[in-house]
Write a protein that holds these residues in place. Structure first.
Motif: not given
Lengths: 270, 169
Positions: A1-2, A4-6, A8, A10, A34, A36, A38, A41-42, A45, A56, B20, B22, B27, B44, B63
């Motif tokens: 889970m990330i 914090f809030d962000l 999005y 587009r 933004y 891809g 990946t 997000i990684t 998290r 995006d 959210r 995020a 999820e 990951n 992802m």
């Protein structure tokens, strides 16, 4: 889970993308472009990156283009690496991009994201450094053209708020065979011990490297030595400290590199 | 914590969720839609247990932000009922603990649709995206070989090709 809030966003044009980024930046949201996603997000998290907004770029038409124009290949930076391999139409790039991560991940990672990412390997840039690739950069006045070699020095260096929209590859420059090899410690899918990509242009070998130092590079002194057949001299001219990590020691990397360069020269001088 | 309403197309059904910005697609699929076939493994991008198909491409749903999936066609393992890939996994006993199975199935299905009759090299390249901690790879490869062969084979009277069958779920 990330954690914090962000928000999005587009946008569907270059102008809207740049304006959205600048508005979010003025609002203190620390936006990120933004692709891809990946890596964002990684790292989000894991708490290694924190942003209030992602812009995006996949909806920007210029970022999704694949087009041949007057001997050049125009590739949108929003193409996924899988699309670059399937539709890109340039074997050195397909071979280099086709060894980044795994196939499913390549369906998400974008060409621009690979070049702009924090992970140091950025293998897709290697073939692009071997010819005089033009980077089409989006910014406040719109699109502008710059030499990739000027904006990519170890990392992609663009002013805040600008983004890489397209890459124009002069295919006619590379007029011979090409070579692309990724060596890993053990598994096929892994970060590289080294990735080496070469093309022949005007009868000479041009070779670029990733995984050897902390950044991808092409080096004139190494190329001079290699074109004279002096592999050990070329290894002596590696332009930075050789990586010494869990994937392999610096000495092991130099040892492996000697064999890879021998193979490369056999192909490129054939 | 702000949640926005989001419209998704999952397994051919229009869904509305609260997410959210995020939140990952994984999820939302599991927590909001109860589609627990996509498994959280490494979260990951390494293991592939959460793989779904988005607009025909295999995607690791850990992802992908849920917001990215708006306007795109998402398929999960719950949407693969009756497919040749599913049948081949059963026939070949291509699972042990089963945790990775849905991810492998989604890759197999995407491969069958994108490259029916894919050769061994392509099949192995696609399967390298997923990890089976029980190391049941031989059975999985055998099942996927069967599935891609059936995807290429012309439909026999009374049966449907894999790509069509997959849309029944």
């Amino acid at each position: 889970m990330i954690p914090f809030d962000l928000s999005y966003h587009r946008p569907d044009s270059v102008e809207e993308a740049v304006a959205t980024y600048r508005r979010l930046e003025r609002d203190g949201r620390r936006p990120l472009y933004y692709g891809g996603g990946t890596e964002i997000i990684t790292m989000a998290r894991l708490g290694q990156v924190r942003t209030g907004a992602g812009v995006d770029l996949k909806g920007v038409p210029e970022c999704g283009i694949v087009e041949r124009r007057n001997g050049s290949l125009l590739l949108g930076a929003g193409l996924t690496l899988a699309e670059v391999c399937e539709r890109g139409g340039w074997a050195p790039l397909a071979d280099a991009a086709g060894r980044v991560a795994d196939h499913t991940s390549r369906c998400k990672i974008t060409l621009g994201g690979n070049l702009a990412g924090q992970i140091p390997y950025r293998e897709a840039v290697l073939p692009l450094l071997l010819v005089d690739t033009v980077a089409v950069v989006a910014g406040e006045p719109g699109l502008r053209r710059e030499r990739l070699a000027d904006v990519f020095r170890a990392t992609l260096r663009l002013p805040p708020g600008d983004f890489l929209a397209q890459l124009e590859v002069p295919l006619h420059e590379a007029d011979g065979p090409h070579f692309a090899v990724k060596r890993t410690r053990l598994d096929w899918v892994d970060y590289p011990l080294m990735t080496v990509v070469g093309v022949r242009a005007g009868g000479r070998a041009r070779i670029a490297f990733s995984g050897l130092c902390g950044y991808p590079f092409r080096d004139a002194a190494m190329e001079r030595d290699l074109n004279a057949g002096r592999i050990q001299d070329a290894i002596g001219h590696i332009p930075g400290p050789v990586a010494d990590d869990l994937h392999g020691s610096a000495d092991y990397r130099r040892h492996v590199l000697a064999g890879v360069l021998q193979d490369a020269l056999e192909v490129l001088r054939a | 914590m702000r949640r926005d309403e989001l419209a998704l197309d999952v397994n051919g059904e229009a869904c509305r969720v609260l997410a959210r910005g995020a939140d990952t697609l994984l999820e939302v699929l599991r927590g909001q839609l109860g589609l627990t076939g996509a498994k959280p493994g490494c979260e990951n991008g390494d293991c592939g247990a959460c793989t779904v198909i988005v607009d025909g491409a295999p995607i690791k749903s850990c992802m992908m932000l849920a917001q990215e999936a708006a306007g795109r066609r998402v398929r999960t393992v719950e949407g693969l009922a009756g497919t040749a890939a599913q049948q081949a996994f059963v026939e070949r006993f291509a699972f042990q603990c089963g945790y990775c199975t849905s991810g492998f199935l989604m890759v197999a299905q995407a491969l069958c649709e994108a490259h029916p009759g894919a050769d061994e090299a392509r099949m192995l390249e696609w399967l390298r995206s997923n990890i089976c901690r029980c190391t049941g790879y031989e059975e999985i490869r055998a099942a996927v070989r069967d599935a891609v062969a059936r995807a290429k084979a012309p439909a026999v009277q009374g049966t449907e090709p894999v790509a069509s069958a997959s849309r029944q779920g």
